[in-house]
Design a protein around this motif. Structure first.
Motif, PDB file in Angstrom:
ATOM      1  N   SER A   1       7.047   2.271  -5.417  1.00 22.77           N
ATOM      2  CA  SER A   1       7.060   0.940  -4.810  1.00 22.77           C
ATOM      3  C   SER A   1       8.474   0.378  -4.804  1.00 22.77           C
ATOM      4  CB  SER A   1       6.138  -0.022  -5.577  1.00 22.77           C
ATOM      5  OG  SER A   1       6.258  -1.343  -5.082  1.00 22.77           O
TER       6      SER A   1
ATOM      7  N   TYR B   1       3.540   7.650  -1.410  1.00 21.52           N
ATOM      8  CA  TYR B   1       2.591   6.572  -1.148  1.00 21.52           C
ATOM      9  C   TYR B   1       3.174   5.291  -1.744  1.00 21.52           C
ATOM     10  CZ  TYR B   1      -0.358  10.735  -0.694  1.00 21.52           C
ATOM     11  OH  TYR B   1      -0.853  11.964  -0.356  1.00 21.52           O
ATOM     12  N   GLN B   2       3.662   4.399  -0.873  1.00 21.53           N
ATOM     13  CA  GLN B   2       4.209   3.119  -1.347  1.00 21.53           C
ATOM     14  C   GLN B   2       3.036   2.286  -1.882  1.00 21.53           C
ATOM     15  OE1 GLN B   2       7.229   4.953  -0.631  1.00 21.53           O
ATOM     16  NE2 GLN B   2       7.825   2.851  -1.071  1.00 21.53           N
ATOM     17  N   TYR B   3       3.193   1.727  -3.106  1.00 25.22           N
ATOM     18  CA  TYR B   3       2.028   1.162  -3.781  1.00 25.22           C
ATOM     19  C   TYR B   3       2.070  -0.360  -3.865  1.00 25.22           C
ATOM     20  CZ  TYR B   3      -2.166   3.212  -5.654  1.00 25.22           C
ATOM     21  OH  TYR B   3      -3.455   3.650  -5.795  1.00 25.22           O
ATOM     22  N   ASN B   4       0.940  -0.934  -4.326  1.00 31.94           N
ATOM     23  CA  ASN B   4       0.732  -2.380  -4.236  1.00 31.94           C
ATOM     24  C   ASN B   4       1.019  -3.131  -5.535  1.00 31.94           C
ATOM     25  OD1 ASN B   4      -1.435  -1.358  -5.636  1.00 31.94           O
ATOM     26  ND2 ASN B   4      -2.974  -2.608  -4.590  1.00 31.94           N
TER      27      ASN B   4
ATOM     28  N   GLY C   1       4.182  -5.905  -4.554  1.00 34.24           N
ATOM     29  CA  GLY C   1       4.013  -4.537  -4.069  1.00 34.24           C
ATOM     30  C   GLY C   1       4.847  -4.228  -2.844  1.00 34.24           C
ATOM     31  N   ASP C   2       4.783  -2.978  -2.412  1.00 35.33           N
ATOM     32  CA  ASP C   2       5.587  -2.509  -1.286  1.00 35.33           C
ATOM     33  C   ASP C   2       4.943  -2.920   0.037  1.00 35.33           C
ATOM     34  OD1 ASP C   2       6.622  -0.510   0.785  1.00 35.33           O
ATOM     35  OD2 ASP C   2       7.821   0.026  -0.972  1.00 35.33           O
TER      36      ASP C   2
ATOM     37  N   TYR D   1       2.558  -0.434   1.759  1.00 37.25           N
ATOM     38  CA  TYR D   1       1.287  -0.029   1.147  1.00 37.25           C
ATOM     39  C   TYR D   1       0.183  -0.134   2.195  1.00 37.25           C
ATOM     40  CZ  TYR D   1      -3.063  -0.429  -1.506  1.00 37.25           C
ATOM     41  OH  TYR D   1      -4.345  -0.263  -1.969  1.00 37.25           O
TER      42      TYR D   1
ATOM     43  N   CYS E   1      -3.172   4.649   1.101  1.00 39.99           N
ATOM     44  CA  CYS E   1      -2.406   4.909  -0.127  1.00 39.99           C
ATOM     45  C   CYS E   1      -3.278   4.641  -1.350  1.00 39.99           C
ATOM     46  CB  CYS E   1      -1.156   4.025  -0.181  1.00 39.99           C
ATOM     47  SG  CYS E   1       0.101   4.423   1.046  1.00 39.99           S
TER      48      CYS E   1
ATOM     49  N   SER F   1       2.210  -6.334   0.051  1.00 38.51           N
ATOM     50  CA  SER F   1       1.132  -5.344   0.097  1.00 38.51           C
ATOM     51  C   SER F   1      -0.248  -5.951   0.276  1.00 38.51           C
ATOM     52  CB  SER F   1       1.149  -4.508  -1.186  1.00 38.51           C
ATOM     53  OG  SER F   1       0.883  -5.316  -2.321  1.00 38.51           O
TER      54      SER F   1
ATOM     55  N   PRO G   1      -1.661  -5.558   4.423  1.00 36.63           N
ATOM     56  CA  PRO G   1      -1.314  -4.214   4.898  1.00 36.63           C
ATOM     57  C   PRO G   1      -1.551  -4.045   6.394  1.00 36.63           C
ATOM     58  CG  PRO G   1      -3.434  -4.170   3.794  1.00 36.63           C
ATOM     59  CD  PRO G   1      -2.885  -5.547   3.581  1.00 36.63           C
TER      60      PRO G   1
END
Length: 659
Positions: A341, A372-375, A380-381, A384, A388, A529, A532
């Motif tokens: 992230s 996987y960009q995460y939350n 978060g990213d 996301y 993911c 995130s 999304p």
């Protein structure tokens, strides 16, 4: 078998991670890890487990601060001792204590002791076992230490089984699980007062104890483990090994062993002239090799029996190991899935370390990568997506970022500590299938053509094919962790996010798969995130020319990855270095795939300049070919390449695979 195991479950804490929540032990923790776990089952015989029957989410924390020491205990009441699990059997001895050391913390431990206490309560209990453990002998994960002398349990008092350890940084080597109020867990820092782990949040500590039952038999053995090769080629010799434990009271002088290799029974071999004390283990090797003539999953069931010539309880005398038999050695493409992230501080150096490892390998044909960009943490990213999160759930839930999964769960680590040696360990395992694929990008449409060519006959209802479109570099999802660009960012699964089922695979029968996905709508950069991308109406692709496809075959039950690969369209949207030219060279290139040579037939052209590029666009080889010519490709690493030929005002581009 006439023994019993108390089991308390948890998960160790990995260092340099950022998680969603921080609780347990330290009132001011710095980092933490959210944990999920599976409930154990109870065996049919008297080898049983006590465990916390809850599906709650659990939290652990490593905290931050000065060096310290800690004692941790699990408590058993007299009714547990007198009537374990309702069996009517009494515990008689404590023979072994098992404890879990997290890899990130093992180097911080400066001393370790096994402690057993008995009394009416934890504060006044008497210490009855105090046994030092050599810290040089500690290993990552479970450690099993036999007591120097078995302790005879007093059934009239509470029993406390645990450890005392010192560490040079405040990073607890024990994990916890969130349990119920049925059993008690205790901990204390230094020489302070005891705190109840249950009242502090319902936590049980990661400790196991092996105990003997009253009236244990004189002659009894258990098969602890089976050791067979992970893989072999047709015709190779397979040596079967294992470890037994003497769980009887008499010294073990002999026992028998045989194995069943997918219906083929070995001779029964008697191991004689040994001297194995009660509660000790012994490693054996069956003298007869097994040779398999068919490429398949070979299940080898090993059975031990008749300790000292006496028929014993057989429920724990058999275990099965599996050897994958291949028709040939297929080089593995290592799949690296990273949960990360742009709001995670440790993710920045973690991604940098991964890049260092891949640059050291210096061969894109040997690996594939999806991020996987995460939350979490924080907002978060922005990149996301629900997919993911689903992929994280596939691995039991992502508790901390960054987390790197190498070939499924063959390696699960923090990428900050990822090494070339770990990569090479994964890469040296042969793959079960060959995968070759090509990709094409036309405007917003990405297509993929893949061939699966098995190296073993595989019948597995859990086998799935996955394909994910990733963007090689993104720059618009910059947040708070200092990263300015992000590599191999997952944008969309082409397959079902849980994979597409593959029917049984047979040697000599390749399977061709074709996919196409068109991104919808216009680009949007989510604020965080929690908002999304909705793939039905929009996308987050920064540059469609920068997309590639990563694909793999995986067992959704064991999480084992059979093989992976990646495909890049080297000339997206059909553009070339001579984009204004409509005419193409009449060109024939064969074979494809090729091993050592490419045959070139220019048909009408007298000669042409050629360039060979890898999937990253780097020029590997160039020169001139005439009308009927051969290009030597023996020195090229295995992988996919692009051959471009230019003759006056004409051009043509062909993708080929070097085997």
């Amino acid at each position: 078998m006439k023994k019993i195991i108390f089991t308390f479950l948890s998960l160790c804490i990995a260092g340099c991670m950022w998680a969603q929540k921080n609780v347990v032990f330290d009132p001011n923790p710095q980092y933490g890890q959210k944990v999920n776990y599976s409930i154990l089952s109870t065996t049919a015989d008297s080898t049983m487990s006590i465990y916390w029957e809850t599906a709650d989410t659990m939290y652990t924390s490593m905290g931050a601060g000065s060096a310290s020491s800690m004692s941790v205990f699990m408590e058993f009441y007299p009714e547990d001792i007198l009537n374990f699990k309702g069996t009517g059997k009494k515990l008689s001895t404590i023979n072994q204590i098992n404890f879990y050391i997290a890899a990130a913390y093992r180097a911080n431990v400066t001393s370790f002791k096994l402690i057993v206490m008995q009394g009416n309560d934890v504060a006044s209990a008497t210490e009855v076992v105090n046994q030092n453990v050599d810290i040089a002998s500690l290993v990552d994960g479970w450690n099993a230490i036999d007591l120097a002398a078995s302790y005879s349990v007093d059934a009239g008092k509470n029993l406390y089984i645990g450890c005392q350890f010192a560490f040079n940084a405040k990073a607890y080597p024990f994990g916890v699980i969130k349990g119920t109020n049925v059993k008690q867990g205790w901990y204390r820092s230094g020489t302070g007062s005891y705190s109840n782990a249950i009242s502090a949040g319902g936590y049980a500590l990661m400790i196991k104890a092996v105990a003997g039952l009253e009236n244990a038999p004189a002659n009894e053995i258990a098969l602890n483990s089976v050791d067979v090769p992970q893989y072999k080629i047709i015709g190779d010799s397979i040596l079967v090994k294992g470890v037994i434990k003497n769980v009887g009271t008499d010294t073990l002088k002999s026992f028998k062993v045989f194995y069943n290799a997918s219906g083929s029974l070995s001779d029964t071999f008697e191991v004689k002239n040994i001297n194995v004390a009660a509660n000790a283990t012994y490693t054996f090797t069956h003298p007869k090799y097994y040779v398999c003539s068919v490429a398949k999953n070979l299940n080898i069931a090993v059975t031990v029996s008749e300790p000292n010539g006496v028929v014993d309880v057989i429920a724990n005398n058999t275990q099965t190991g599996t050897t994958q038999i291949y028709s040939e050695i297929v080089p593995r493409v290592v799949l690296q899935e990273v949960f990360t992230s742009s709001t995670c501080p440790p993710c920045n150096p973690g991604n940098a370390q991964l890049t260092t490892v891949l640059n050291t390998i210096n061969n894109p044909a040997k690996w594939a990568c999806v991020k996987y960009q995460y939350n979490f943490p924080g907002t978060g990213d922005p990149y996301y997506t629900a997919e993911c999160g689903t992929r994280g759930s596939f691995y039991g839930g992502i508790s901390s970022v960054p987390t790197l999964n190498g070939d499924g769960t063959a390696l699960v680590t923090n990428p900050n500590s990822y090494t070339v040696a770990q990569f090479n360990t994964l890469a040296q395992i042969p793959a079960a299938v060959k995968l070759s694929g090509t990709s094409n990008i036309d405007e917003k449409t990405v297509s993929l053509n893949v061939t699966i060519d098995p190296a073993s006959n595989i019948i597995n209802s859990n086998l799935r094919f996955f394909a994910a479109i990733v963007e090689k570099t993104t720059v618009k999802n910059v947040k708070s962790n200092g990263e300015k660009s992000f590599n191999y960012v997952m944008k969309k699964f082409m397959t079902n996010v849980n994979g597409d089922k593959i029917d049984s695979l047979q040697i000599g029968t390749p399977k061709a798969l074709n996919y196409s996905y068109t991104f919808n709508g216009e680009y949007r950069l989510p604020a965080n995130s929690s908002l999304p991308i909705n793939h039905a109406t929009e996308n987050s692709v920064e540059n469609f020319n920068n997309l590639m496809v990563v694909y793999w075959v995986q067992d959704i039950s064991t999480k084992a990855v059979y093989q992976a690969g990646s495909a890049v369209d080297p000339d997206p949207h059909g553009t070339t270095s001579i984009s204004s030219v409509a005419n193409e060279i009449n060109l024939i290139v064969y074979p494809n795939p090729a091993v050592s040579e490419l045959n070139i037939n220019l048909a009408k052209e007298g000669k042409a300049n050629y360039t060979i590029c890898n999937i990253e666009g780097k020029t590997i080889k160039q020169g001139i070919v005439i009308q009927n010519d051969i290009i030597d490709i023996k020195a090229l690493p295995t992988g996919m390449y692009v051959l471009k030929l230019v003759a006056s005002d004409k051009v043509n581009t062909v993708k080929f695979i070097k085997e």
